[in-house]
Write a protein that holds these residues in place. Structure first.
Motif, PDB file in Angstrom:
ATOM      1  N   TYR A   1       0.841  -1.210   0.000  1.00 48.57           N
ATOM      2  CA  TYR A   1       0.000   0.000   0.000  1.00 48.57           C
ATOM      3  C   TYR A   1       0.869   1.250   0.000  1.00 48.57           C
ATOM      4  CZ  TYR A   1      -4.265  -2.600   1.120  1.00 48.57           C
ATOM      5  OH  TYR A   1      -5.343  -3.448   1.076  1.00 48.57           O
ATOM      6  N   GLY A   2       0.356   2.298  -0.613  1.00 50.59           N
ATOM      7  CA  GLY A   2       1.023   3.604  -0.556  1.00 50.59           C
ATOM      8  C   GLY A   2       2.298   3.611  -1.380  1.00 50.59           C
ATOM      9  N   SER A   3       3.288   4.315  -0.869  1.00 48.95           N
ATOM     10  CA  SER A   3       4.518   4.469  -1.637  1.00 48.95           C
ATOM     11  C   SER A   3       5.220   3.119  -1.812  1.00 48.95           C
ATOM     12  CB  SER A   3       5.454   5.468  -0.946  1.00 48.95           C
ATOM     13  OG  SER A   3       5.720   5.041   0.363  1.00 48.95           O
TER      14      SER A   3
ATOM     15  N   ASN B   1      -5.442  -3.200  -6.807  1.00 52.37           N
ATOM     16  CA  ASN B   1      -5.597  -1.836  -7.332  1.00 52.37           C
ATOM     17  C   ASN B   1      -4.659  -0.837  -6.658  1.00 52.37           C
ATOM     18  OD1 ASN B   1      -7.296  -2.360  -5.062  1.00 52.37           O
ATOM     19  ND2 ASN B   1      -8.371  -0.444  -5.406  1.00 52.37           N
ATOM     20  N   HIS B   2      -4.013  -1.262  -5.565  1.00 49.49           N
ATOM     21  CA  HIS B   2      -3.035  -0.379  -4.916  1.00 49.49           C
ATOM     22  C   HIS B   2      -1.604  -0.716  -5.333  1.00 49.49           C
ATOM     23  CE1 HIS B   2      -5.600   1.890  -2.080  1.00 49.49           C
ATOM     24  NE2 HIS B   2      -6.396   0.834  -2.193  1.00 49.49           N
ATOM     25  N   ASP B   3      -1.447  -1.661  -6.252  1.00 49.89           N
ATOM     26  CA  ASP B   3      -0.100  -2.103  -6.629  1.00 49.89           C
ATOM     27  C   ASP B   3       0.350  -1.492  -7.956  1.00 49.89           C
ATOM     28  OD1 ASP B   3       0.180  -3.873  -4.430  1.00 49.89           O
ATOM     29  OD2 ASP B   3      -1.100  -5.326  -5.467  1.00 49.89           O
TER      30      ASP B   3
ATOM     31  N   ARG C   1     -18.651  -2.816  -0.071  1.00 43.85           N
ATOM     32  CA  ARG C   1     -18.330  -2.242  -1.387  1.00 43.85           C
ATOM     33  C   ARG C   1     -18.935  -3.058  -2.524  1.00 43.85           C
ATOM     34  NH1 ARG C   1     -12.008  -0.796  -1.209  1.00 43.85           N
ATOM     35  NH2 ARG C   1     -11.924  -2.868  -0.297  1.00 43.85           N
TER      36      ARG C   1
ATOM     37  N   GLU D   1     -17.504  -7.156  -7.709  1.00 46.81           N
ATOM     38  CA  GLU D   1     -17.044  -6.455  -8.919  1.00 46.81           C
ATOM     39  C   GLU D   1     -17.819  -7.030 -10.112  1.00 46.81           C
ATOM     40  OE1 GLU D   1     -16.153  -4.256 -11.261  1.00 46.81           O
ATOM     41  OE2 GLU D   1     -14.832  -3.645  -9.623  1.00 46.81           O
TER      42      GLU D   1
ATOM     43  N   HIS E   1      -9.324  -7.693  -1.772  1.00 46.44           N
ATOM     44  CA  HIS E   1      -9.975  -6.384  -1.955  1.00 46.44           C
ATOM     45  C   HIS E   1     -10.869  -6.014  -0.769  1.00 46.44           C
ATOM     46  CE1 HIS E   1     -10.884  -2.842  -4.207  1.00 46.44           C
ATOM     47  NE2 HIS E   1     -12.156  -3.117  -4.338  1.00 46.44           N
TER      48      HIS E   1
ATOM     49  N   GLU F   1     -18.458   3.091  -6.577  1.00 50.29           N
ATOM     50  CA  GLU F   1     -17.653   2.657  -5.426  1.00 50.29           C
ATOM     51  C   GLU F   1     -16.173   2.598  -5.792  1.00 50.29           C
ATOM     52  OE1 GLU F   1     -18.310   1.781  -2.281  1.00 50.29           O
ATOM     53  OE2 GLU F   1     -20.471   2.071  -2.302  1.00 50.29           O
ATOM     54  N   GLN F   2     -15.904   2.014  -6.963  1.00 49.60           N
ATOM     55  CA  GLN F   2     -14.524   1.872  -7.440  1.00 49.60           C
ATOM     56  C   GLN F   2     -13.866   3.233  -7.604  1.00 49.60           C
ATOM     57  OE1 GLN F   2     -12.414  -0.464  -9.145  1.00 49.60           O
ATOM     58  NE2 GLN F   2     -13.440  -2.235  -8.285  1.00 49.60           N
TER      59      GLN F   2
ATOM     60  N   GLU G   1     -12.874   5.184  -4.380  1.00 47.67           N
ATOM     61  CA  GLU G   1     -12.125   4.530  -3.303  1.00 47.67           C
ATOM     62  C   GLU G   1     -11.057   5.445  -2.705  1.00 47.67           C
ATOM     63  OE1 GLU G   1     -10.641   0.584  -4.055  1.00 47.67           O
ATOM     64  OE2 GLU G   1      -9.389   0.668  -2.274  1.00 47.67           O
TER      65      GLU G   1
ATOM     66  N   THR H   1     -12.047   7.637   0.213  1.00 46.33           N
ATOM     67  CA  THR H   1     -12.133   7.082   1.570  1.00 46.33           C
ATOM     68  C   THR H   1     -10.790   7.186   2.283  1.00 46.33           C
ATOM     69  OG1 THR H   1     -11.651   4.847   0.804  1.00 46.33           O
ATOM     70  CG2 THR H   1     -13.971   5.459   0.940  1.00 46.33           C
ATOM     71  N   ASP H   2      -9.715   7.323   1.534  1.00 46.59           N
ATOM     72  CA  ASP H   2      -8.394   7.533   2.140  1.00 46.59           C
ATOM     73  C   ASP H   2      -8.078   9.026   2.265  1.00 46.59           C
ATOM     74  OD1 ASP H   2      -7.974   4.796   2.261  1.00 46.59           O
ATOM     75  OD2 ASP H   2      -7.060   4.711   0.288  1.00 46.59           O
TER      76      ASP H   2
ATOM     77  N   ASN I   1       0.195   6.719  -4.155  1.00 44.20           N
ATOM     78  CA  ASN I   1      -0.751   6.566  -3.044  1.00 44.20           C
ATOM     79  C   ASN I   1      -2.201   6.524  -3.528  1.00 44.20           C
ATOM     80  OD1 ASN I   1      -0.445   9.238  -3.776  1.00 44.20           O
ATOM     81  ND2 ASN I   1      -0.940  10.044  -1.756  1.00 44.20           N
TER      82      ASN I   1
ATOM     83  N   PRO J   1      -5.050   4.521  -5.687  1.00 44.47           N
ATOM     84  CA  PRO J   1      -5.274   3.225  -6.338  1.00 44.47           C
ATOM     85  C   PRO J   1      -5.492   3.409  -7.828  1.00 44.47           C
ATOM     86  CG  PRO J   1      -7.217   3.899  -5.073  1.00 44.47           C
ATOM     87  CD  PRO J   1      -6.144   4.910  -4.789  1.00 44.47           C
TER      88      PRO J   1
END
Lengths: 297, 195
Positions: free
Chosen positions: A76-78, A108-110, A179, A182, A205, B122-123, B126, B129-130, B146, B148
């Motif tokens: 996640y993040g950086s 989706n965070h990668d 959520r 999908e 997810h 929702e997608q 996202e 929400t952060d 940072n 998504p």
């Protein structure tokens, strides 16, 4: 039961459920079986990820698994070098030292450049397949299901020949978490999974654990809760067999012949789900016949 | 006489029919073909440039070193940005092709079930929400790690021109953009492309 009551019940369940020792294992450890760890949405680097990593290491001692599957959101993040150290290497150091092979998929965070990070075993590809014993794994990139990937998947599924076909990717096709499933991904992917008899699907997810009732003959698990948690986020309906959304958790799986044994364990060592699934006999369906089926959720 | 007149009439009718077929053929020319061909050409030009720059940095192989991966990504992004310093929004998503894309996207979204529209929202939200606000990506901007990467609608992808493997379509809120995957760089942007 209102949300407050559910929260209290969940808290009590976590506090008073008898913690088990690391030796409490429900998996049969049959000779020649395929054994693996399932974790998703892990890459926070916070103390809870480390706590789960520690619990996994304890279980590794009684259930040594040669490989793990990661369901995306690996970092996640950086994504600086120190992030890979803090969010992946250190929490799973004992497993890496024991040469456990991690097989990641993209969340989706990668950053898709993770496919060049050797410890994740992408082999430079965003989607891929690998085989362990009588099990063929299909690792998909549900962030970007372009026609090339779908064509590749169909070719690989049609020539697989393995007893068990397991697909894993980040976004759940079925879930009761808030959520929601999908649906766009389901629309293009489910017909192929059905047509070629995929047995089990693992997704992340959603930061909870769910074991769903078989959907059109496929077993679905959501296992996105080893580091992040969406507290009390599942909405148990007829769709689910078991949900766990009050603490972090991870899964251990063992496949022997036509049986898939699983055990889901919380951060504190509580067994939150266990059982055995039998490989269903699939009668391949033409994809066209599935278009009329209604979504369950 | 009557035979000659009939033959003349027949010839005239054939000529007329041929002319009509010709007109019909001309009418069937796909008006989107030229803008899409132009788009493909512009994408190819970009890819030729970025591949040349990528080759000069050396091939990337699997490595245990995230430092190596990150350094290469940054170096490639810097090289592309420098080579395209004067690039501006709309260089690839020209007005003409943007109009074609807008129609394709609008029609595809209109055909969607309400349940799919809801999960799409929702997608797309996202990151909020952060606590991360929406933003309009800029040409030559590094896509912030940072945020998504929103799942690209898999039912829309087959309708858009196929891209070379180094580039992908992405969405940020309502904005469509082209992203260089290895460089994590915004190549071009089509604002408000998505309903």
């Amino acid at each position: 039961m209102n949300a407050r009551s559910r929260a209290l019940a969940g808290l009590l369940a976590v506090c008073f459920a008898a913690p088990v020792s690391a030796q409490t294992l429900t998996l049969p450890r049959k000779p020649g079986s395929v054994r693996f760890l399932v974790i998703g949405d892990t890459g926070t680097g916070d103390p809870l990820e480390y706590a789960v990593g520690k619990e996994i290491s304890l279980y590794y001692k009684v259930f040594p698994f040669p490989f793990a599957i990661m369901l995306g959101d690996n970092i996640y993040g950086s994504e600086r070098p120190q992030d890979f150290d803090n969010k992946f290497i250190k929490p799973y150091q004992p497993l890496l030292d024991a040469k456990v092979e991690f097989n990641a998929t993209l969340g989706n965070h990668d950053d898709p450049n993770q496919r060049f990070y050797k410890p994740f075993n992408f082999g430079g590809n965003r989607y891929r397949t690998f085989k362990k014993g009588n099990v063929r794994f299909f690792v998909l990139d549900s962030n970007y299901l372009d026609p090339d990937q779908l064509k590749w998947l169909e070719k690989e599924l049609s020539t697989s020949g393995s007893d068990w076909k397991i697909a894993y990717f980040h976004h759940p096709l079925y879930t009761t978490a808030s959520r929601g499933p999908e649906l766009e991904v389901r629309k293009v992917l489910e017909p192929l999974l059905l047509k070629y008899g995929v047995d089990v699907v693992f997704s992340g997810h959603e930061h909870v654990y769910e074991r769903l009732k078989p959907q059109k003959g496929i077993y679905y698990f959501t296992a996105g809760g080893p580091a992040k948690l969406r507290d009390h986020d599942t909405h148990p309906v007829t769709l689910t067999d078991v949900t766990f959304d009050t603490d972090r958790s991870f899964m251990l799986v063992e496949i022997a012949g036509k049986d898939l044994y699983f055990q889901t364990i919380s951060r504190t060592g509580t067994i939150v789900d266990k059982g055995v699934l039998h490989r269903l006999v699939h009668k391949p369906l033409p994809a066209d016949t599935l278009k009329a089926t209604k979504p369950v959720h | 006489m009557a035979g000659h007149a009939g033959a003349r009439c027949g010839s005239t009718a054939l000529l007329l029919a041929a002319a009509l077929v010709g007109c019909a053929k001309r009418e069937r020319v796909d008006p989107t073909a030229a803008p899409i061909a132009d788009f493909n050409q512009r994408v190819d030009q970009y890819v030729k440039l970025r591949n040349h720059l990528a080759d000069s940095l050396g091939k990337i192989d699997e490595t245990k070193s995230q430092a190596e991966i990150a350094a290469r990504s940054t170096a490639l992004a810097n090289a592309i940005s420098a080579a395209r310093a004067s690039a501006k929004q709309g260089d690839i998503f020209t007005v003409e092709v943007a109009a074609v894309f807008a129609t394709l996207i609008k029609e595809e979204f209109r055909r969607r079930a309400d349940s799919i529209k809801e999960t799409r929202v929702e997608q797309e939200q996202e990151h909020r929400t952060d606590g991360l606000p929406d933003f309009l990506p800029k040409v030559n901007q590094i896509y912030p790690t940072n945020y998504p990467l929103v799942t690209f609608p898999p039912t829309l992808l087959p309708l858009l021109p196929k891209l070379p493997e180094s580039v992908e379509y992405r969405l940020m809120g309502h904005h469509l953009f082209l992203r260089d995957i290895e460089a994590n760089l915004v190549v071009d942007v089509m604002p408000n492309a998505v309903p």
